[in-house]
Design an enzyme around this catalytic site. Sequence first.
Site, PDB file in Angstrom:
ATOM      1  N   CYS A 297      19.536  32.611  44.051  1.00  0.00           N
ATOM      2  CA  CYS A 297      20.001  32.802  45.426  1.00  0.00           C
ATOM      3  C   CYS A 297      21.475  32.408  45.566  1.00  0.00           C
ATOM      4  CB  CYS A 297      19.100  32.029  46.384  1.00  0.00           C
ATOM      5  SG  CYS A 297      19.261  32.572  48.102  1.00  0.00           S
TER       6      CYS A 297
ATOM      7  N   HIS B 183      13.728  34.646  44.975  1.00  0.00           N
ATOM      8  CA  HIS B 183      13.169  33.323  44.666  1.00  0.00           C
ATOM      9  C   HIS B 183      11.979  33.455  43.717  1.00  0.00           C
ATOM     10  CE1 HIS B 183      15.310  30.761  47.682  1.00  0.00           C
ATOM     11  NE2 HIS B 183      15.571  31.966  48.152  1.00  0.00           N
TER      12      HIS B 183
ATOM     13  N   GLU C 116      10.358  31.185  42.275  1.00  0.00           N
ATOM     14  CA  GLU C 116       9.360  30.119  42.459  1.00  0.00           C
ATOM     15  C   GLU C 116       8.340  30.478  43.540  1.00  0.00           C
ATOM     16  OE1 GLU C 116      11.616  29.584  45.985  1.00  0.00           O
ATOM     17  OE2 GLU C 116      12.262  29.987  43.939  1.00  0.00           O
TER      18      GLU C 116
END
Length: 372
Positions: free
Chosen positions: A265, A349, A351
């Site tokens: 990001c 993202h 994760e």
Amino acid sequence: MRQKCKLVLSDGSSFQGDLIGAPLRASGELVFTTGMVGYSEAITDPSYFGQILCFTYPLIGNYGIPDLPKGLGLQLPFPSGFESARANAAAVILTIDSPEVFHWNSFQSIDEWLKNQGVPCVVGLDTRHLVHLIRSQPNLLGRIEPEHAEGYRDMGALTPKSPNAFFDPGMNNIMTEVSVKERVRLGKGSTRVGLVDCGVKWNIIRQFINFGCEVELLPWDTDLSTVDCDMWLLSNGPGDPTRTGDLTQQVEKLLHEDRPVLGICLGHQILSLAAGAITRRMPYGHRSHNQPVYECGTRRGYITSQNHGYVVEDASLPGEWEAWFRNVNDQTIEGIRHKTKPFRSVQFHPEASGGPRDTSWIFEQILAEVKK
């Protein structure tokens, strides 16, 4: 009986709804997310610092808020349902909230939690109409004005001083408000990860610890030449990547080494700047759990979680770098990689908290580079 609350926009328009949460004035960039779940994760995501978060899904809060112990710092294990120890969004806008909650892990309603976190929330607005305004007027700013305001939303050194001010996070170095203040080691393992904290989400740390890594969390202004690690991780975070002090220059020095680097990001944008590319502010950004991307040169596509308002200019990418991922909707760059060295980054993202887990393999890939 709820008190009335106004949303005033920088284009001169205003809307009236009801107040839940804290009776405080707040200001920031008006942004929207299309996520139907994961609202506690989104509100505590440091990438939303300085932004008024508008949820397009009409019912938010029905499964309540998990327990978040007061005074919680960087202590493992991090509680699920949150991405930092505090709410980071400047304010929240909902169509309908749920005063009653229905979930075995719910400890409080969203109203109670926002009160405790010092965050105002306007309920009863047509959030999909607000989305039309956001999409038609680039970088729309807003102000939350409760009928009986008791002060200002605490944003540290960036707390607005005037009731008529519109706070623009893109005009400030807001990373300083969300980065850790001191170096911290978390987890145990044979692989040492130097994590430059630009506003890192807890689940990024969780993922690397689960992969058997020792993570050293570094303040954004750390002298990186003093860090002993096997790989670098440039985290997500809020704001303009060109307003991050000398971090880009420090990362540029890392590119003369051979240690693997992964940017996520804001970290992706900083790595791109260090490589010699240019970034620009998007009219309204990508913020949702359902952004489609594809891996360049393949037929593989992924659904990703995103939260960013800046993008890397396509033509500015130097010759030794290449686009790794692109957005299916607008073809913007969603990831870059070096053609010969273990440097790469993604705008989304991997994760995935909350959101799809399609791209968690990226962590495994960069750790495989470390083992080489």
